[in-house]
Scaffold this active site. Structure first.
Site, PDB file in Angstrom:
ATOM      1  N   TYR A 184       0.834  -1.204   0.000  1.00 30.24           N
ATOM      2  CA  TYR A 184       0.000   0.000   0.000  1.00 30.24           C
ATOM      3  C   TYR A 184       0.871   1.258   0.000  1.00 30.24           C
ATOM      4  O   TYR A 184       1.891   1.336   0.676  1.00 30.24           O
ATOM      5  CB  TYR A 184      -0.938   0.032   1.206  1.00 30.24           C
ATOM      6  CG  TYR A 184      -2.048  -0.999   1.162  1.00 30.24           C
ATOM      7  CD1 TYR A 184      -2.298  -1.770   0.026  1.00 30.24           C
ATOM      8  CD2 TYR A 184      -2.868  -1.206   2.268  1.00 30.24           C
ATOM      9  CE1 TYR A 184      -3.307  -2.707  -0.002  1.00 30.24           C
ATOM     10  CE2 TYR A 184      -3.886  -2.145   2.255  1.00 30.24           C
ATOM     11  CZ  TYR A 184      -4.097  -2.893   1.117  1.00 30.24           C
ATOM     12  OH  TYR A 184      -5.110  -3.825   1.113  1.00 30.24           O
TER      13      TYR A 184
ATOM     14  N   SER B  88     -13.908  -4.361   0.162  1.00 25.87           N
ATOM     15  CA  SER B  88     -14.809  -3.646  -0.752  1.00 25.87           C
ATOM     16  C   SER B  88     -16.276  -3.882  -0.396  1.00 25.87           C
ATOM     17  O   SER B  88     -17.073  -4.297  -1.243  1.00 25.87           O
ATOM     18  CB  SER B  88     -14.547  -4.042  -2.211  1.00 25.87           C
ATOM     19  OG  SER B  88     -15.170  -3.134  -3.101  1.00 25.87           O
ATOM     20  N   PRO B  89     -16.676  -3.615   0.846  1.00 28.97           N
ATOM     21  CA  PRO B  89     -18.061  -3.872   1.260  1.00 28.97           C
ATOM     22  C   PRO B  89     -19.090  -3.030   0.517  1.00 28.97           C
ATOM     23  O   PRO B  89     -20.263  -3.401   0.455  1.00 28.97           O
ATOM     24  CB  PRO B  89     -18.049  -3.546   2.755  1.00 28.97           C
ATOM     25  CG  PRO B  89     -16.917  -2.583   2.928  1.00 28.97           C
ATOM     26  CD  PRO B  89     -15.874  -3.040   1.946  1.00 28.97           C
TER      27      PRO B  89
ATOM     28  N   GLY C 195     -16.796  -0.803  -4.360  1.00 31.38           N
ATOM     29  CA  GLY C 195     -16.219   0.351  -5.037  1.00 31.38           C
ATOM     30  C   GLY C 195     -17.117   1.576  -5.042  1.00 31.38           C
ATOM     31  O   GLY C 195     -17.005   2.437  -5.925  1.00 31.38           O
ATOM     32  N   GLY C 196     -18.026   1.673  -4.068  1.00 31.48           N
ATOM     33  CA  GLY C 196     -18.932   2.818  -3.985  1.00 31.48           C
ATOM     34  C   GLY C 196     -20.292   2.568  -4.607  1.00 31.48           C
ATOM     35  O   GLY C 196     -21.220   3.364  -4.434  1.00 31.48           O
ATOM     36  N   LEU C 197     -20.432   1.454  -5.329  1.00 30.73           N
ATOM     37  CA  LEU C 197     -21.693   1.174  -6.016  1.00 30.73           C
ATOM     38  C   LEU C 197     -22.862   1.063  -5.045  1.00 30.73           C
ATOM     39  O   LEU C 197     -23.985   1.475  -5.357  1.00 30.73           O
ATOM     40  CB  LEU C 197     -21.559  -0.125  -6.815  1.00 30.73           C
ATOM     41  CG  LEU C 197     -22.696  -0.475  -7.765  1.00 30.73           C
ATOM     42  CD1 LEU C 197     -22.793   0.535  -8.896  1.00 30.73           C
ATOM     43  CD2 LEU C 197     -22.518  -1.888  -8.326  1.00 30.73           C
TER      44      LEU C 197
ATOM     45  N   GLY D 191     -23.050   2.553  -2.135  1.00 28.33           N
ATOM     46  CA  GLY D 191     -23.047   3.694  -1.232  1.00 28.33           C
ATOM     47  C   GLY D 191     -23.924   4.844  -1.698  1.00 28.33           C
ATOM     48  O   GLY D 191     -23.689   6.003  -1.326  1.00 28.33           O
ATOM     49  N   GLY D 192     -24.935   4.546  -2.507  1.00 28.95           N
ATOM     50  CA  GLY D 192     -25.801   5.607  -3.024  1.00 28.95           C
ATOM     51  C   GLY D 192     -25.267   6.211  -4.306  1.00 28.95           C
ATOM     52  O   GLY D 192     -25.366   7.426  -4.522  1.00 28.95           O
TER      53      GLY D 192
END
Length: 332
Positions: free
Chosen positions: A53, A216-217, A220-222, A224-225
């Site tokens: 990282y 990635s819960p 990738g933001g999908l 998350g609204g």
């Protein structure tokens, strides 16, 4: 904060795992320290990182940021269950990878753990994870290297990441034969939109007493609204990466719209529900949350206290049906 055991171990960890992948590339050192302080204050004691990282020419930078946070004292290291990973080469992107400077040979494991300990400013790791499957190195060699590190006091537990169910079985059966403790956790891609881990990875982990740590819960933001944010931002440019690619698919877009509409009826935030759903799943220790700001951390913390009704869980299953158990999922 709520706590649970990490798999079959006696180690108590928080139901949320602080992911640090953004520390360095997207979040500077000062803000990273503030997020870690806020996480610890909220009771999150499980921190996840990886030697690679920082990425690009800055591989290792994230571990260094965590190390400088530990150096501030006040019991930070003692309160933290620290997990990092080994596998990737540490050469800057584009540079030649020297032989034996990546993967899971005994030589690279020895070299990598010492480098991580130095960057992290600590003399031991609570959990050392294989970041990926090494198809070239036999499990006997890998476990020999891990057993040495345990005996030296450099690591306490061993986990895997991105392994198939049969890899978990192979690894743990080899460990059993050697008298080694074996893998105690598997970190895998798992969320409402990506449930294939339910077929074999999660059942294998449960069978061997391993904790499951989803990465990635929010996919990738999908989850998350994404559509709501797209509209509020004035168009598709307000979302990017995996979310933008997925929303370009009309079937997925319809699915995500149904998800957001359902939660809007219940007055719930999509990202918080996605995390709360994972906390209801069998075998899950806790999802990894990777906040770039303290506000994002606060949202994740609310998910721990969120109770999802059976009615809502059933509705989520209708929108995002799981694959079903193996072998039924693919055999008939």
């Amino acid at each position: 904060m709520k706590y649970t055991q990490l798999g079959r171990t006696g180690l108590k960890v928080s139901r949320l795992v602080l992911g640090t992948m953004n520390f360095g590339p997207q979040t500077d050192e000062a803000d990273s320290h503030r997020i870690m302080d806020a996480a610890l204050d909220a009771g999150i004691n499980f921190f996840d990182t990886a030697n690679v990282y920082g990425w690009g020419a800055n591989k290792g930078r994230t571990e260094e940021i965590i190390g400088s946070w530990f150096a501030k004292g006040d019991g930070r290291r003692d309160k933290t269950v620290l997990a990092t990973k080994v596998y990737a080469n540490m050469a800057p992107d584009g540079d030649t990878v020297w032989p034996n400077h990546d993967k899971l040979s005994a030589l690279n494991i020895r070299r990598a753990v010492d480098a991580s300990l130095k960057r992290l400013g600590t003399d031991y790791l609570d959990l050392y994870q294989f970041h990926h499957v090494d198809r070239d190195t036999p499990w006997d060699e890998i476990w020999q290297a891990m057993d040495v590190l345990v005996q030296q006091g450099k690591i306490l537990y061993v986990g895997s990441s991105n392994h198939a169910g049969w890899h978990l079985a192979q690894a743990n059966e080899t460990a059993r034969r050697r008298g080694s403790y074996g893998l105690v956790s598997e970190q895998c891609l798992y969320n409402l939109a990506e449930r294939r881990a339910e077929m074999e990875v999660i059942p294998a982990a449960q069978g061997y007493g391993m904790g499951v740590i989803p990465w990635s819960p929010l996919h990738g933001g999908l989850l998350g609204g994404a559509i709501r944010k797209e509209r509020a931002g004035g168009g598709s440019r307000s979302v990017s990466g995996r979310s933008a690619d997925a929303l370009a698919n009309s079937a997925i877009r319809t699915q995500i719209q149904s998800y957001e509409d359902l939660l809007a009826k219940h007055g719930l935030e999509p990202g918080e529900v996605a995390l709360a759903w994972l906390l209801t799943r069998p075998g899950v220790t806790g999802p990894i949350v990777g906040p770039r700001t303290t506000d994002q951390l606060d949202s994740a913390l609310r998910a721990v206290e969120l109770e999802l009704s059976e009615e809502l869980l059933a509705a989520l299953d209708e929108i995002f049906p799981g694959p079903g158990p193996s072998p039924e999922a693919f055999a008939w």
